[in-house]
Design a protein around this motif. Structure first.
Motif, PDB file in Angstrom:
ATOM      1  N   ALA A  25     -15.357  13.479  -2.081  1.00 26.72           N
ATOM      2  CA  ALA A  25     -14.967  12.225  -1.437  1.00 26.72           C
ATOM      3  C   ALA A  25     -14.089  12.527  -0.225  1.00 26.72           C
ATOM      4  CB  ALA A  25     -14.223  11.327  -2.418  1.00 26.72           C
ATOM      5  N   PRO A  26     -14.130  11.666   0.798  1.00 20.94           N
ATOM      6  CA  PRO A  26     -13.320  11.912   1.998  1.00 20.94           C
ATOM      7  C   PRO A  26     -11.831  11.790   1.739  1.00 20.94           C
ATOM      8  CG  PRO A  26     -14.437   9.791   2.132  1.00 20.94           C
ATOM      9  CD  PRO A  26     -14.995  10.476   0.944  1.00 20.94           C
ATOM     10  N   ALA A  27     -11.039  12.199   2.728  1.00 24.14           N
ATOM     11  CA  ALA A  27      -9.594  12.308   2.564  1.00 24.14           C
ATOM     12  C   ALA A  27      -8.937  10.981   2.194  1.00 24.14           C
ATOM     13  CB  ALA A  27      -8.972  12.859   3.848  1.00 24.14           C
ATOM     14  N   LYS A  28      -9.414   9.862   2.760  1.00 25.59           N
ATOM     15  CA  LYS A  28      -8.763   8.580   2.483  1.00 25.59           C
ATOM     16  C   LYS A  28      -8.901   8.189   1.016  1.00 25.59           C
ATOM     17  CE  LYS A  28     -12.728   5.719   3.893  1.00 25.59           C
ATOM     18  NZ  LYS A  28     -13.168   4.632   4.806  1.00 25.59           N
ATOM     19  N   VAL A  29      -9.975   8.650   0.374  1.00 25.98           N
ATOM     20  CA  VAL A  29     -10.148   8.373  -1.051  1.00 25.98           C
ATOM     21  C   VAL A  29      -9.294   9.326  -1.877  1.00 25.98           C
ATOM     22  CG1 VAL A  29     -11.801   8.236  -2.940  1.00 25.98           C
ATOM     23  CG2 VAL A  29     -12.461   7.496  -0.653  1.00 25.98           C
ATOM     24  N   GLN A  30      -9.292  10.609  -1.482  1.00 30.11           N
ATOM     25  CA  GLN A  30      -8.441  11.570  -2.180  1.00 30.11           C
ATOM     26  C   GLN A  30      -6.978  11.137  -2.130  1.00 30.11           C
ATOM     27  OE1 GLN A  30      -9.168  15.345  -0.339  1.00 30.11           O
ATOM     28  NE2 GLN A  30     -11.342  15.408  -0.912  1.00 30.11           N
ATOM     29  N   SER A  31      -6.554  10.628  -0.984  1.00 31.44           N
ATOM     30  CA  SER A  31      -5.153  10.230  -0.828  1.00 31.44           C
ATOM     31  C   SER A  31      -4.808   9.004  -1.657  1.00 31.44           C
ATOM     32  CB  SER A  31      -4.835   9.960   0.644  1.00 31.44           C
ATOM     33  OG  SER A  31      -5.572   8.852   1.130  1.00 31.44           O
ATOM     34  N   ALA A  32      -5.822   8.245  -2.068  1.00 32.90           N
ATOM     35  CA  ALA A  32      -5.564   7.086  -2.923  1.00 32.90           C
ATOM     36  C   ALA A  32      -4.986   7.515  -4.266  1.00 32.90           C
ATOM     37  CB  ALA A  32      -6.850   6.281  -3.133  1.00 32.90           C
ATOM     38  N   LEU A  33      -5.247   8.766  -4.643  1.00 37.62           N
ATOM     39  CA  LEU A  33      -4.698   9.289  -5.891  1.00 37.62           C
ATOM     40  C   LEU A  33      -3.244   9.729  -5.755  1.00 37.62           C
ATOM     41  CD1 LEU A  33      -7.577  11.568  -7.255  1.00 37.62           C
ATOM     42  CD2 LEU A  33      -6.749   9.462  -8.286  1.00 37.62           C
ATOM     43  N   LEU A  34      -2.793  10.016  -4.521  1.00 36.91           N
ATOM     44  CA  LEU A  34      -1.486  10.638  -4.330  1.00 36.91           C
ATOM     45  C   LEU A  34      -0.344   9.788  -4.871  1.00 36.91           C
ATOM     46  CD1 LEU A  34      -1.685  12.295  -0.810  1.00 36.91           C
ATOM     47  CD2 LEU A  34      -1.750  13.385  -3.041  1.00 36.91           C
ATOM     48  N   GLU A  35      -0.331   8.518  -4.520  1.00 38.42           N
ATOM     49  CA  GLU A  35       0.760   7.659  -4.974  1.00 38.42           C
ATOM     50  C   GLU A  35       0.757   7.542  -6.486  1.00 38.42           C
ATOM     51  OE1 GLU A  35       2.720   3.230  -4.189  1.00 38.42           O
ATOM     52  OE2 GLU A  35       0.658   3.628  -3.597  1.00 38.42           O
ATOM     53  N   ALA A  36      -0.435   7.411  -7.060  1.00 30.72           N
ATOM     54  CA  ALA A  36      -0.536   7.299  -8.513  1.00 30.72           C
ATOM     55  C   ALA A  36      -0.054   8.585  -9.188  1.00 30.72           C
ATOM     56  CB  ALA A  36      -1.969   6.991  -8.923  1.00 30.72           C
ATOM     57  N   MET A  37      -0.435   9.738  -8.640  1.00 34.53           N
ATOM     58  CA  MET A  37      -0.049  11.010  -9.232  1.00 34.53           C
ATOM     59  C   MET A  37       1.447  11.281  -9.097  1.00 34.53           C
ATOM     60  SD  MET A  37      -3.290  13.316  -7.923  1.00 34.53           S
ATOM     61  CE  MET A  37      -2.429  14.858  -8.166  1.00 34.53           C
ATOM     62  N   GLU A  38       2.007  10.951  -7.948  1.00 32.80           N
ATOM     63  CA  GLU A  38       3.395  11.293  -7.660  1.00 32.80           C
ATOM     64  C   GLU A  38       4.367  10.209  -8.116  1.00 32.80           C
ATOM     65  OE1 GLU A  38       6.044  14.211  -6.115  1.00 32.80           O
ATOM     66  OE2 GLU A  38       3.894  14.228  -6.511  1.00 32.80           O
ATOM     67  N   GLU A  39       4.044   8.959  -7.821  1.00 35.26           N
ATOM     68  CA  GLU A  39       4.967   7.857  -8.093  1.00 35.26           C
ATOM     69  C   GLU A  39       4.643   7.094  -9.367  1.00 35.26           C
ATOM     70  OE1 GLU A  39       7.514   7.632  -6.247  1.00 35.26           O
ATOM     71  OE2 GLU A  39       6.847   9.018  -4.667  1.00 35.26           O
ATOM     72  N   ARG A  40       3.472   7.373  -9.961  1.00 31.87           N
ATOM     73  CA  ARG A  40       3.007   6.667 -11.154  1.00 31.87           C
ATOM     74  C   ARG A  40       2.906   5.161 -10.914  1.00 31.87           C
ATOM     75  NH1 ARG A  40       2.714  10.550 -15.317  1.00 31.87           N
ATOM     76  NH2 ARG A  40       2.674  12.492 -14.146  1.00 31.87           N
ATOM     77  N   GLN A  41       2.436   4.843  -9.715  1.00 31.13           N
ATOM     78  CA  GLN A  41       2.153   3.457  -9.365  1.00 31.13           C
ATOM     79  C   GLN A  41       1.208   3.452  -8.175  1.00 31.13           C
ATOM     80  OE1 GLN A  41       5.921   1.760  -8.118  1.00 31.13           O
ATOM     81  NE2 GLN A  41       5.588   2.366  -6.002  1.00 31.13           N
ATOM     82  N   ILE A  42       0.552   2.301  -7.947  1.00 36.78           N
ATOM     83  CA  ILE A  42      -0.258   2.135  -6.737  1.00 36.78           C
ATOM     84  C   ILE A  42       0.161   0.812  -6.092  1.00 36.78           C
ATOM     85  CG2 ILE A  42      -2.197   3.479  -7.588  1.00 36.78           C
ATOM     86  CD1 ILE A  42      -2.763  -0.163  -7.322  1.00 36.78           C
ATOM     87  N   THR A  43      -0.065   0.721  -4.792  1.00 44.71           N
ATOM     88  CA  THR A  43       0.310  -0.465  -4.036  1.00 44.71           C
ATOM     89  C   THR A  43      -0.935  -1.068  -3.417  1.00 44.71           C
ATOM     90  OG1 THR A  43       2.477   0.495  -3.538  1.00 44.71           O
ATOM     91  CG2 THR A  43       1.768  -1.396  -2.220  1.00 44.71           C
ATOM     92  N   VAL A  44      -1.181  -2.343  -3.713  1.00 47.08           N
ATOM     93  CA  VAL A  44      -2.317  -3.073  -3.171  1.00 47.08           C
ATOM     94  C   VAL A  44      -1.808  -4.408  -2.641  1.00 47.08           C
ATOM     95  CG1 VAL A  44      -4.535  -4.188  -3.687  1.00 47.08           C
ATOM     96  CG2 VAL A  44      -3.966  -2.003  -4.752  1.00 47.08           C
ATOM     97  N   ALA A  45      -2.145  -4.708  -1.381  1.00 44.25           N
ATOM     98  CA  ALA A  45      -1.728  -5.967  -0.743  1.00 44.25           C
ATOM     99  C   ALA A  45      -0.218  -6.158  -0.824  1.00 44.25           C
ATOM    100  CB  ALA A  45      -2.454  -7.148  -1.383  1.00 44.25           C
ATOM    101  N   GLY A  46       0.520  -5.064  -0.655  1.00 44.58           N
ATOM    102  CA  GLY A  46       1.974  -5.142  -0.631  1.00 44.58           C
ATOM    103  C   GLY A  46       2.638  -5.243  -1.985  1.00 44.58           C
ATOM    104  N   LYS A  47       1.867  -5.206  -3.069  1.00 39.42           N
ATOM    105  CA  LYS A  47       2.424  -5.303  -4.416  1.00 39.42           C
ATOM    106  C   LYS A  47       2.216  -3.987  -5.159  1.00 39.42           C
ATOM    107  CE  LYS A  47       1.535 -10.286  -4.852  1.00 39.42           C
ATOM    108  NZ  LYS A  47       0.814 -11.325  -5.634  1.00 39.42           N
ATOM    109  N   SER A  48       3.248  -3.561  -5.879  1.00 39.32           N
ATOM    110  CA  SER A  48       3.170  -2.324  -6.642  1.00 39.32           C
ATOM    111  C   SER A  48       2.736  -2.613  -8.071  1.00 39.32           C
ATOM    112  CB  SER A  48       4.528  -1.615  -6.657  1.00 39.32           C
ATOM    113  OG  SER A  48       4.893  -1.215  -5.351  1.00 39.32           O
ATOM    114  N   HIS A  49       1.881  -1.754  -8.577  1.00 37.53           N
ATOM    115  CA  HIS A  49       1.382  -1.879  -9.947  1.00 37.53           C
ATOM    116  C   HIS A  49       1.589  -0.534 -10.637  1.00 37.53           C
ATOM    117  CE1 HIS A  49      -0.636  -5.671  -8.811  1.00 37.53           C
ATOM    118  NE2 HIS A  49      -0.911  -5.030  -7.676  1.00 37.53           N
ATOM    119  N   LYS A  50       2.346  -0.521 -11.739  1.00 34.37           N
ATOM    120  CA  LYS A  50       2.717   0.713 -12.414  1.00 34.37           C
ATOM    121  C   LYS A  50       1.612   1.204 -13.353  1.00 34.37           C
ATOM    122  CE  LYS A  50       7.728   0.143 -12.201  1.00 34.37           C
ATOM    123  NZ  LYS A  50       7.855   1.249 -11.230  1.00 34.37           N
ATOM    124  N   MET A  51       1.560   2.529 -13.489  1.00 31.38           N
ATOM    125  CA  MET A  51       0.652   3.149 -14.438  1.00 31.38           C
ATOM    126  C   MET A  51       1.230   3.030 -15.847  1.00 31.38           C
ATOM    127  SD  MET A  51      -1.703   4.463 -12.405  1.00 31.38           S
ATOM    128  CE  MET A  51      -1.478   3.058 -11.346  1.00 31.38           C
TER     129      MET A  51
END
Length: 325
Positions: A112-138
């Motif tokens: 997968a291209p870099a923009k998809v790979q980077s989608a994992l970074l926040e989840a892996m490092e911060e244990r959360q993802i941000t969509v539309a300005g809102k954070s959602h925890k793992m």
């Protein structure tokens, strides 16, 4: 049963589904207990996906597999805001993606291209993802296990160093021995017979997540002598200042490992010691996981690559040269 006994029972449960990959099973457990993410590399058909599924099957957990492809979008992983029409009006609701699971298999992550790979970074490092300005925890138990094929480079997007550094360990899988491969054939045949009702299905005893959390508490209490901490740092510094140890080593390394390597060595060594039933880290605990922790963090020089050396060869040389303090 004690917590350690329950973890060893989980190991046996995984081993019943994987033949001839004892080291891989150990590393999967270390990654789980050390609360890290793993990169698994091996040729096709060497049970990378099967090993990860066996781990998920042995736990009371949710499992998600994401097949990485060139046309995958970040929202395909994280989820997105979806417009809903209700009786009282309309609203946007977050529709979680497959990243929201306890065990996440990122299959062939380098396709997968870099923009998809980077989608994992926040989840892996911060244990959360941000969509539309809102954070959602793992979930409290969250682990990404990514696989990649080392030989097929056409149509792939190599992981950048910054993303590689976020993996606790890089596990390599090799071919099984001839005896183990006979066992693989027998295992697959038995599974086919069970599916067709010829043979009874073996019951799976799953391990509760509370066991893993308790194990992590006990691992946090494992002692590290100052001499052992200094030994870890010396191994790390040998990759940054190789000229102090050996002229050949200095010619083989372009970039040394980051401080994350020191932190990962400490976490993995304490986990290894705990799995061996000890409350103190010994040199063999550090050496046993040094390659897995550092092999994806060292950048080899063109000279080393021209000589056909691997990062494992360089780490072997470092372990040989660095003395215990």
């Amino acid at each position: 049963m004690t917590t350690l006994e329950q973890v060893h029972a989980l190991k046996q449960q995984i081993a019943a589904n994987i033949i001839g990959q004892e080291d891989v099973i150990d590393r999967l457990l270390i990654g789980l207990l050390a609360n890290g993410n793993l990169l698994i590399e091996g040729l096709p058909g060497l049970a990378k996906t099967r090993a990860i599924k066996a781990l998920a099957k042995g736990l009371v957990s949710s499992f998600s597999r994401i097949q990485f492809t060139p046309d995958l979008l970040p929202s395909d992983i994280t989820g997105s805001e979806v417009y809903y029409q209700t009786e009282t009006g309309s609203e946007f609701r977050f529709d979680p993606g497959p990243i929201f699971a306890n065990i996440v298999l990122a299959d062939e992550i380098n396709r997968a291209p870099a923009k998809v790979q980077s989608a994992l970074l926040e989840a892996m490092e911060e244990r959360q993802i941000t969509v539309a300005g809102k954070s959602h925890k793992m979930e409290p138990m969250f682990m990404v296990l990514a696989t990649q094929n080392p030989v097929e480079q056409e149509g792939t997007y190599p992981l950048p160093e910054a993303q590689l550094d976020r993996f606790l360990m890089k596990i390599t899988i090799d071919y099984p021995s001839a005896e183990d491969e006979v066992g693989v054939i027998d295992l697959v045949r038995s599974e086919e017979q069970a599916e067709r009702g010829i043979k009874a299905h073996a019951e799976i005893a799953q391990t509760e997540q509370s066991v893993i959390f308790e194990a992590r508490n006990q691992i946090a209490a494992v002692g590290v002598d100052p001499a052992m901490a200094r030994y870890m740092v010396d191994l790390v510094y040998a990759t940054r200042t190789p000229e102090k140890y050996d002229e050949d080593l200095a010619n083989w390394i372009d970039i040394g490992v980051s401080p994350r390597a020191s932190i990962s060595l400490d976490k993995c060594a304490r986990t290894q010691a705990w799995l061996n039933g000890r409350d103190q880290v010994l040199p063999e605990d550090i050496r046993s996981i040094a390659k897995d922790v550092m092999r994806h963090r060292i950048a080899l020089s063109y000279q080393a690559q021209g000589l056909g050396l691997s990062t494992d060869d360089v780490i072997d040389k470092i372990i040989e040269l660095v003395a215990l303090p």
